[in-house]
Write a protein that holds these residues in place. Structure first.
Motif, PDB file in Angstrom:
ATOM      1  N   SER A  84      37.551  60.169  67.757  1.00  0.00           N
ATOM      2  CA  SER A  84      36.956  60.312  66.426  1.00  0.00           C
ATOM      3  C   SER A  84      37.905  59.801  65.349  1.00  0.00           C
ATOM      4  N   TYR A  85      39.197  60.116  65.489  1.00  0.00           N
ATOM      5  CA  TYR A  85      40.171  59.608  64.529  1.00  0.00           C
ATOM      6  C   TYR A  85      40.230  58.078  64.544  1.00  0.00           C
ATOM      7  N   SER A  99      48.312  65.073  62.302  1.00  0.00           N
ATOM      8  CA  SER A  99      47.330  65.641  63.227  1.00  0.00           C
ATOM      9  C   SER A  99      47.192  64.796  64.483  1.00  0.00           C
ATOM     10  N   ILE A 100      47.220  63.476  64.330  1.00  0.00           N
ATOM     11  CA  ILE A 100      47.057  62.591  65.487  1.00  0.00           C
ATOM     12  C   ILE A 100      48.225  62.750  66.454  1.00  0.00           C
ATOM     13  N   ILE A 106      49.582  67.588  72.664  1.00  0.00           N
ATOM     14  CA  ILE A 106      48.714  68.516  73.394  1.00  0.00           C
ATOM     15  C   ILE A 106      48.130  67.837  74.631  1.00  0.00           C
ATOM     16  N   CYS A 107      47.723  66.579  74.498  1.00  0.00           N
ATOM     17  CA  CYS A 107      47.159  65.855  75.645  1.00  0.00           C
ATOM     18  C   CYS A 107      48.182  65.726  76.772  1.00  0.00           C
ATOM     19  N   TRP A 373      43.202  75.731  70.546  1.00  0.00           N
ATOM     20  CA  TRP A 373      43.521  76.009  69.143  1.00  0.00           C
ATOM     21  C   TRP A 373      43.546  74.715  68.337  1.00  0.00           C
ATOM     22  N   ASN A 374      44.070  73.673  68.942  1.00  0.00           N
ATOM     23  CA  ASN A 374      44.094  72.382  68.262  1.00  0.00           C
ATOM     24  C   ASN A 374      42.682  71.895  67.950  1.00  0.00           C
TER      25      ASN A 374
END
Length: 517
Positions: A84-85, A99-100, A106-107, A373-374
């Protein structure tokens, strides 16, 4: 008595029966037992691999595997955010490099939990030795992704906290220099730290099918640095929140003070000026909080989780390190196993061997749930609206074509061309001289001068091109064989402007124009 296990009693295996190289030999849980060897010599005996199967319940491995399936469900959500980004306009996503990059970390952590599901690795190199990153490829990748993702998450949490602190407390506008510095620190420090950690310490199977950092030098090159960064981020975050509370309380105090009056019965000028300043500061802080509350909340969650993980793993390393102090604590448990006690019967003596099962499972589940959470804090309803708009754009027709246009595809009446004979129109003579005003006055009758021009008439009484076009259209529709384009005798579309070489050649006295005096 010598058996297949050597001279060791119970479930223990004699270390000398196995090679001294291969696998993570420092991960063996061995202890010399005096008087059981030939001629009363001591024999080093080891617990079978994996150690966690003896320390915890039988279904602990299955419970740890649940964390991997949680990551399978969460990874697509993180990928959805990244896509989406990348695809949607910023008006739908409000994307930001902070954020990215945080989502990328996280990934990496989620991928570390998913790798064992496909590889299904064997935790042990032999009966007493666990695999490490040199003897099992899945161990190397899962451990590297987990530790690198952890560093990324912590570093970008610190950078986001620092950015929030500079904007709120110091009123700084963060520009390209801060962005490139954030990229350098956010990816450079984790890469350097992971390289040093893999060279000096390494990873191996300790519990479950995911490799974790080893005990030797693990605290110095991983846990202590990552705790330091997390603690610094926490201090900055608390200081920023304290400043926000201070600004809010000051605005309330100044607001009440502005309503008071001095001895003359008039409002105090000093208090009113302070009130305006406090209100402006409060509005500015409130705007920043409204824009960044998601990142602030996520940073606090991550920092709290990291501190909890570090405390648990440091405690695990200290209590499972096979040194003399820990062996003294585990004497009762090892004796129970040596004299034929089952794992369940000796479980009560194993409380000194690292954290309990509930704490260990809590750490693993919280690690895998970081991605949820992210997603919850960063996803926006406008993202789904943006994807819906894109889907509608692909499914909608490119151009609207009416049914009448389909029926009249061969209609050439609108092109002012000869349709019956196939003869092309003569080329337009662009060298034609533009008419002068006197010729226009002489050629036009008074009736034509008084009459306003219509789309089908011109000043000289001839039909205009629009009239020819309309006539040709009617001829085609009603079956006429020929619809010839009639070029007007006078045209104002020449490239040269109207000129009069001899000045004006008309009599001013016959018009309303004023002559020369």
């Amino acid at each position: 008595m010598v058996t297949a296990k050597g001279y060791c009693p119970g479930p223990f295996l004699q270390e000398s029966l196995f090679p001294t190289t291969g696998g993570f030999t420092d991960g063996r849980y061995c202890e010399p037992i005096p008087g059981i060897g030939p001629n009363g010599t001591a024999v080093t005996c080891c617990l079978p691999c994996p150690l966690a199967d003896w320390r915890y319940a039988d279904d602990t491995a299955k419970r740890v595997e649940v964390a991997s399936w949680i990551s399978v469900a969460i990874l697509p959500l993180c990928i959805f955010l990244l896509v989406s980004y990348a695809v949607l306009p910023v008006k739908w996503t409000n994307r930001h490099y902070l954020s990215i990059c945080f989502t990328l970390g996280i990934c990496c952590m989620e991928i570390a939990f998913i790798i064992p599901l496909g590889a299904k690795p064997d935790q042990c190199y032999n009966a007493i030795t666990p695999h490490d990153m040199y003897t099992d490829l899945s161990c190397a990748f899962s451990g590297a992704f987990l530790l690198f993702g952890g560093w990324l998450v912590v570093m970008w949490s610190f950078i986001r906290t620092l950015a929030f602190h500079l904007q709120v407390c110091w009123e700084l506008v963060l520009g390209p220099k801060f962005m490139w510095g954030a990229f350098l620190a956010g990816f450079g420090i984790p890469a350097i730290a992971m390289t040093v950690m893999l060279i000096l310490t390494g990873v191996s199977f300790r519990f479950g099918q995911i490799c974790h950092i080893n005990i030797k030098h693990g605290d110095q090159d991983y846990w202590y640095p990552i705790i330091s960064v997390a603690a610094a981020a926490l201090v900055l975050q608390l200081a920023t929140l304290a400043y926000c509370i201070h600004v809010y309380l000051r605005s309330l105090f100044d607001n009440s003070a502005s309503t008071t009056e001095n001895s003359s019965g008039l409002p105090s000028y000093t208090s009113s000026v302070r009130t305006v300043t406090a209100r402006q500061a409060y509005r500015r802080v409130r705007r920043v909080l409204q824009l960044q509350w998601r990142g602030v909340a996520l940073a606090l969650i991550i920092i709290g989780n990291v501190i909890f993980f570090a405390v648990v793993f440091i405690n695990l390393d200290k209590e499972t390190d096979p040194n003399a102090a820990n062996m003294a604590k585990a004497t009762d448990w090892l004796a129970c196993l040596a004299f034929g006690g089952s794992k369940e019967q000796c479980k009560q003596y194993a409380s000194a061997m690292g954290p309990n099962e509930a704490t260990l499972l809590a750490v693993v589940y919280l690690l895998s749930l970081v991605g949820i959470w992210n997603f919850v804090l960063y996803v926006r309803p406008s993202m789904f609206v943006g994807w819906l708009e894109i889907c509608r754009g692909f499914s909608a027709p490119r151009e609207f074509v009416s049914a009448d246009a389909h029926r009249n595809l061969d209609n050439k009446g609108f092109e002012m061309l000869t349709t019956g004979t196939g003869k092309t129109p003569e080329p337009y003579n662009y060298n034609m001289r533009s008419p002068s005003p006197s010729r226009m006055m002489r050629s036009a009758s008074p009736r034509q001068m008084m009459r306003s021009p219509s789309p089908t008439n011109t000043f000289n009484g001839r039909r205009s091109p629009m009239a020819a076009s309309m006539t040709s259209e009617r001829n085609v529709q009603f079956g006429h064989q020929e619809a010839r384009y009639t070029r007007p005798s006078m045209s104002f579309s020449g490239p040269r402007p109207p000129t009069s070489p001899g000045g004006h050649d008309w009599d001013p006295s016959q018009t309303f124009a004023r002559g020369q005096v």
